[in-house]
Design an enzyme around this catalytic site. Structure first.
Site, short mmCIF file in Angstrom:
data_model
loop_
_atom_site.label_atom_id
_atom_site.label_comp_id
_atom_site.label_asym_id
_atom_site.label_seq_id
_atom_site.Cartn_x
_atom_site.Cartn_y
_atom_site.Cartn_z
CB SER A 61 33.41 18.85 -34.19
OG SER A 61 34.62 18.24 -34.52
CG HIS A 73 32.68 14.27 -36.94
ND1 HIS A 73 33.18 15.32 -37.67
CD2 HIS A 73 32.94 14.56 -35.64
CE1 HIS A 73 33.71 16.21 -36.85
NE2 HIS A 73 33.59 15.77 -35.60
CG ASP A 129 33.81 16.17 -40.76
OD1 ASP A 129 33.65 15.04 -40.28
OD2 ASP A 129 33.88 17.20 -40.06
#
Length: 704
Positions: free
Chosen positions: A607, A430, A372
């Site tokens: 996600s 994120h 990520d």
């Protein structure tokens, strides 16, 4: 018909007044001399103007093709050849034309796919479409042109109903089944209503839905407009209820909110398409991975199918992926929190772990690699053991566990923006959010952080006026540093293999298959690594991302609402031939980087759902590896099904399917895990009986 070249009255040569020519003569002259023909229609006459100074854009075009033929042949089912930017621009352009042409002599047929044409050059192998954003309509030039059919009651405004049907067909890429009245007559109203009610659960934007509703309930909206002149009220309703929503839908797409990640659209831009056979028999040949992040544009279509080619996308090399975590900026303040907020799934998972597991610190850890944007290791909450939910007392520290930062075992930066290859500081958020979910839900997991995406330090910062307005379910745009390049992921997988991880979390996906990355994924499976991949946030507009759609490479994860009764409206339709798993992915509260305000933040998308599913897999692996268990029952199970190993993709998929509930074509994974049927009052708190029940469920799953 449409104007191929616009010219103002002042540009015309007044002396060259060719009113003496018939239209056929004018067309014949234009064809002979290869000139552009302009036609101006007056009340009493027509005027033709030949422009030999303009080169013809489509000299090879020989015929036209109905859009209905493209729908029936399957060319519009996938988006690689007919992209969202073309569809939404086409819809908006047709709505504007409908507004201008309404009640005029040019509108002689219903406003639907049967009567819209695109210029087309046909060859033996394929067809090339020209200017897919600017269609043609068929009209008869006559003193008494044909008129639209006059219907009654709900079908009175058949022109608008047919256009609503076209908007829905354009979005889903196929013809709609027709509906009839009780008397057996075809009904545009029933056709649109029946299909729209079914599709309204899907992923159409609110603005696009509003435009379709404007067509469907036009007869009701007409009553809201004041005035005596019916034509004025009709045009006002078309403008308010159809044109303006489609304009907003297109503007949202241009601002970067669209889930297929294409850049700015200029209304009226020409866009030619080469259509090939919709069926693909083998993956497309991959192109070399791009060596650098520099000078990449936004004009990349990230997350869709492999079935058609497009000349306008010739610069795209297919090696960029897309992160699937989003925020609703419209109400971002309510998503910020100084403490954790849990919903049903998180609470039940926490209770399941507390009641059913006898895991100790001496037991083998489950190694999870997260690919990520990195992680913020300085987040204050990571210095403590995880927070656990205790009934009636909110959250308390799990003091019997180690600090979360100590469970982050190794970090590696695969981006080329920093000199230190162990610097995985997350400037985006994120990656920190995804890692926080797994740390919360899987106390047995230790993390291996691979930074494969640079991220965007502006993302999620509500103080910035230029922050893209992302609506629920829309994917992060791959602008510059937000792209996930295949070569980075390949290197990260090799790194994860060396660290002997058990699981890999990939909260991103790709539009097309990539050979080298596919080989890396295959190698990971051969080394006993199970990969969880996000399905995408594009709803029914696009198919499931790669590699999630390939069951031999990854477990596909969709997003659901918290109780699992429905898939999220942004999750794609269930992909055929694979197990489409889903877990909660909406408004998931997790950690947020200190550099961006810290604390916790709610995020939505496949996600977050993928992170939840990865945590569940980590718990299942931990259960079969814990040292405190019913040895007799385990021996019995392994005698029946062989050694129980969840480091195999098929075995993990079989177990997840067994503990899931099938709903709407998806398998919702129960947060009660192996114990969703373990409900006898007297047995519930007995750890030995609970362990035995768990092993019985494993035996049933693996025997299947």
């Amino acid at each position: 018909m449409t104007a191929a070249h616009q010219v103002s009255p002042f540009e015309l040569d007044v002396e060259d007044d060719s009113t003496y020519e018939t239209l056929c003569q004018a067309v014949h002259i234009a064809n002979d001399y290869r000139t552009m023909l302009h036609i101006r229609v007056y009340n009493e006459s027509s005027r033709y103007y030949h422009d030999d100074g303009v080169s013809l854009k489509y000299p090879r075009t020989q015929s036209a093709i109905r859009i209905s033929e493209l729908l029936e042949s399957g060319h519009l089912k996938d988006l690689q050849g007919f992209h969202l930017k073309d569809r939404w621009t086409l819809a908006f352009n047709l709505a504007r034309c409908l507004l201008q042409l309404h009640n005029g002599p040019w509108l002689q047929e219903l406003w639907n796919s049967e009567n819209f044409f695109l210029l087309c050059e046909r060859t033996k192998e394929d067809r090339k479409l020209f200017n897919v954003q600017g269609p043609f309509i068929y009209s008869t030039i006559s003193e008494n042109p044909p008129s639209l059919p006059q219907l009654t009651h709900f079908d009175k405004y058949s022109l608008l109903l047919s256009f609503g049907q076209f908007l829905l067909e354009l979005a889903i890429g196929k013809k709609l089944p027709t509906a009839k009245t009780e008397a057996g007559k075809l009904s545009p109203y029933k056709t649109l209503k029946n299909n729209f009610v079914e599709m309204n659960k899907g992923s159409l934007s609110n603005d696009y839905k509003e435009a379709i509703e404007g067509c469907l309930y036009f007869h009701k909206f007409m009553k809201d407009e004041k005035g005596v002149d019916e034509e004025v009220r009709i045009r006002t309703t078309i403008f308010k209820r159809i044109v303006q929503p489609l304009k907003r839908n297109l503007q949202l797409f241009n601002e970067g909110g669209a889930s297929n990640n294409i850049g700015t659209i200029k209304i009226g831009d020409l866009n030619d398409k080469l259509l090939t056979t919709p069926q693909i028999t083998k993956p497309p040949i991959s192109r070399p991975s791009h060596p650098s992040d520099i000078e990449r544009t936004r004009d990349d279509h990230i997350n869709n199918s492999d079935s058609m080619s497009s000349e306008s996308e010739s610069e795209y090399d297919g090696t960029e992926g897309n992160l699937f975590g989003t925020f609703d900026i419209r109400d971002s303040r309510s998503q910020e929190s100084t403490s954790l907020q849990w919903g049903y799934t998180f609470t039940r998972l926490s209770q399941t772990y507390r009641k059913r597991f006898q895991y100790t610190l001496d037991d083998e850890r489950v190694k999870v690699a997260i690919l990520d944007t990195g992680i913020d290791r300085n987040h204050p909450d990571f210095r403590h053991p995880r927070l656990k939910h205790k009934n009636g007392q909110g959250f308390i520290w799990a003091k019997e566990e180690e600090a979360q930062i100590d469970r982050i075992k190794s970090c590696q930066n695969f981006c080329d923006d920093r000199p230190n290859n162990e610097d995985v500081t997350d400037i985006d958020g994120h990656g920190t959010h995804v890692a926080g979910i797994i740390l919360q839900l899987a106390p047995t997991a230790e993390l291996y952080i691979a930074r494969i995406c640079q991220g965007d330090e502006k993302y999620g910062n509500i103080a910035l006026k230029d922050e893209p307005k992302m609506l629920e379910g829309q994917s992060k745009q791959p602008v510059g540093n937000l792209k996930v390049y295949c070569h980075r992921v390949e290197e990260a997988i090799e790194w994860a293999i060396k660290h002997k991880v058990h699981l890999i979390n990939m909260s991103f996906g790709y539009k097309i298959w990539n050979k080298k990355l596919d080989q890396a994924l295959k190698k990971a499976r051969e080394h006993g690594i199970v990969i969880f991949a996000a399905a995408s946030n594009s709803g029914n507009h696009e198919q499931v991302s790669w590699p999630a759609r390939i069951s031999e490479r990854a477990i596909c994860i969709h997003s659901s609402i918290d109780h699992g009764t429905f898939p999220s409206n942004f999750t794609p339709k269930a992909h055929p031939g694979i197990n489409n798993f889903m877990v909660v992915g909406e408004n998931i509260c997790s950690h947020w980087p200190e550099s961006k305000g810290g604390g916790f933040r709610a995020m939505t998308g496949t996600s977050t759902a993928t992170a939840v599913a990865t945590a569940i897999a980590a718990l299942l692996i931990a259960f079969i590896r814990q040292s405190v268990y019913d040895k007799e029952k385990r021996d019995e199970v392994e005698k029946a099904v062989g050694r129980v190993r969840l480091d195999d993709l098929n075995a993990m998929g079989a177990l997840l399917k067994h503990i899931s509930t099938k709903t709407n074509g998806y398998y919702w994974i129960s947060p009660q895990l192996l114990w969703k049927e373990f409900s006898s009052t007297g047995m519930r708190e007995d750890p030995i009986l609970a362990s035995k029940h768990g092993w019985e469920q494993i035996q049933k799953a693996l025997r299947k």
